[in-house]
Scaffold this motif. Sequence first.
Motif, PDB file in Angstrom:
ATOM      1  N   LYS A  29     -29.403 -30.311  33.584  1.00 30.75           N
ATOM      2  CA  LYS A  29     -29.449 -30.118  32.132  1.00 30.75           C
ATOM      3  C   LYS A  29     -29.067 -28.687  31.769  1.00 30.75           C
ATOM      4  N   LEU A  30     -29.558 -27.734  32.576  1.00 30.45           N
ATOM      5  CA  LEU A  30     -29.277 -26.324  32.310  1.00 30.45           C
ATOM      6  C   LEU A  30     -27.788 -26.030  32.405  1.00 30.45           C
ATOM      7  N   VAL A  31     -27.127 -26.501  33.458  1.00 34.01           N
ATOM      8  CA  VAL A  31     -25.702 -26.190  33.602  1.00 34.01           C
ATOM      9  C   VAL A  31     -24.874 -26.876  32.514  1.00 34.01           C
ATOM     10  N   GLU A  32     -25.285 -28.069  32.106  1.00 35.55           N
ATOM     11  CA  GLU A  32     -24.548 -28.744  31.026  1.00 35.55           C
ATOM     12  C   GLU A  32     -24.672 -27.948  29.727  1.00 35.55           C
ATOM     13  N   GLU A  33     -25.882 -27.422  29.445  1.00 39.00           N
ATOM     14  CA  GLU A  33     -26.124 -26.679  28.209  1.00 39.00           C
ATOM     15  C   GLU A  33     -25.507 -25.288  28.239  1.00 39.00           C
ATOM     16  N   GLU A  34     -25.636 -24.596  29.375  1.00 39.32           N
ATOM     17  CA  GLU A  34     -25.272 -23.181  29.417  1.00 39.32           C
ATOM     18  C   GLU A  34     -23.918 -22.888  30.057  1.00 39.32           C
ATOM     19  N   MET A  35     -23.240 -23.919  30.554  1.00 36.68           N
ATOM     20  CA  MET A  35     -21.945 -23.697  31.204  1.00 36.68           C
ATOM     21  C   MET A  35     -20.883 -24.672  30.693  1.00 36.68           C
ATOM     22  N   PRO A  36     -20.686 -24.732  29.362  1.00 39.15           N
ATOM     23  CA  PRO A  36     -19.698 -25.681  28.833  1.00 39.15           C
ATOM     24  C   PRO A  36     -18.273 -25.373  29.292  1.00 39.15           C
ATOM     25  N   GLU A  37     -18.031 -24.122  29.702  1.00 38.65           N
ATOM     26  CA  GLU A  37     -16.701 -23.771  30.201  1.00 38.65           C
ATOM     27  C   GLU A  37     -16.426 -24.412  31.560  1.00 38.65           C
ATOM     28  N   MET A  38     -17.495 -24.873  32.244  1.00 41.45           N
ATOM     29  CA  MET A  38     -17.330 -25.487  33.555  1.00 41.45           C
ATOM     30  C   MET A  38     -17.666 -26.983  33.535  1.00 41.45           C
ATOM     31  N   PHE A  39     -18.744 -27.334  32.838  1.00 40.38           N
ATOM     32  CA  PHE A  39     -19.206 -28.726  32.837  1.00 40.38           C
ATOM     33  C   PHE A  39     -19.102 -29.331  31.447  1.00 40.38           C
ATOM     34  N   GLN A  40     -18.390 -30.428  31.379  1.00 41.38           N
ATOM     35  CA  GLN A  40     -18.290 -31.157  30.116  1.00 41.38           C
ATOM     36  C   GLN A  40     -19.535 -32.028  29.934  1.00 41.38           C
ATOM     37  N   LYS A  41     -19.974 -32.650  31.059  1.00 37.66           N
ATOM     38  CA  LYS A  41     -21.112 -33.559  30.971  1.00 37.66           C
ATOM     39  C   LYS A  41     -21.755 -33.728  32.341  1.00 37.66           C
ATOM     40  N   VAL A  42     -23.086 -33.794  32.359  1.00 37.75           N
ATOM     41  CA  VAL A  42     -23.855 -34.130  33.556  1.00 37.75           C
ATOM     42  C   VAL A  42     -24.767 -35.276  33.142  1.00 37.75           C
TER      43      VAL A  42
END
Length: 161
Positions: A29-42
Amino acid sequence: MFGEVEHELELHVPASEAWDLFGALRIGKLVEEEMPEMFQKVEITEGDGGVGTVLKLTFAPGIPGPSSYKEKFTKIDNEKRIKETEIVEGGYLDFGFTLFRVRFEVVEKGEDSSIIKSTIEYEVKEEEAANASLVSIQPLVKIVQVAKSYLQRNKAAKEAN
């Protein structure tokens, strides 16, 4: 051909706090919220966060490598604070890899300090050995740095209250 890459980063929080983040679904959840430049969706496609849980990771457009893949939680050891996932569909498997495993290990360093050790283990078919160059620890390094910032913000907020 088998390979392994590792990275370690010190976190200035107790191991138990780091494990609360890395040992559960919270890191996704954290990477989806804080890393939109890398992750579109988790997204969770199966399970509840325990062993056997399957996540589908969809990367942001323009990120080198696979556009998405599914990974399965294959080991969660709350005592040793080790979590392992393996790609089970798409991603590196489409490039001749027969194994692509990510391991996060939280090591207690002191009362208010821990180390997060990130490891990628992979196996690639000999005829596809050149694709081993696609493996990079850098995405995990970025994830761990985002997690470190998040943990430090939470720690500062708790201390302020």
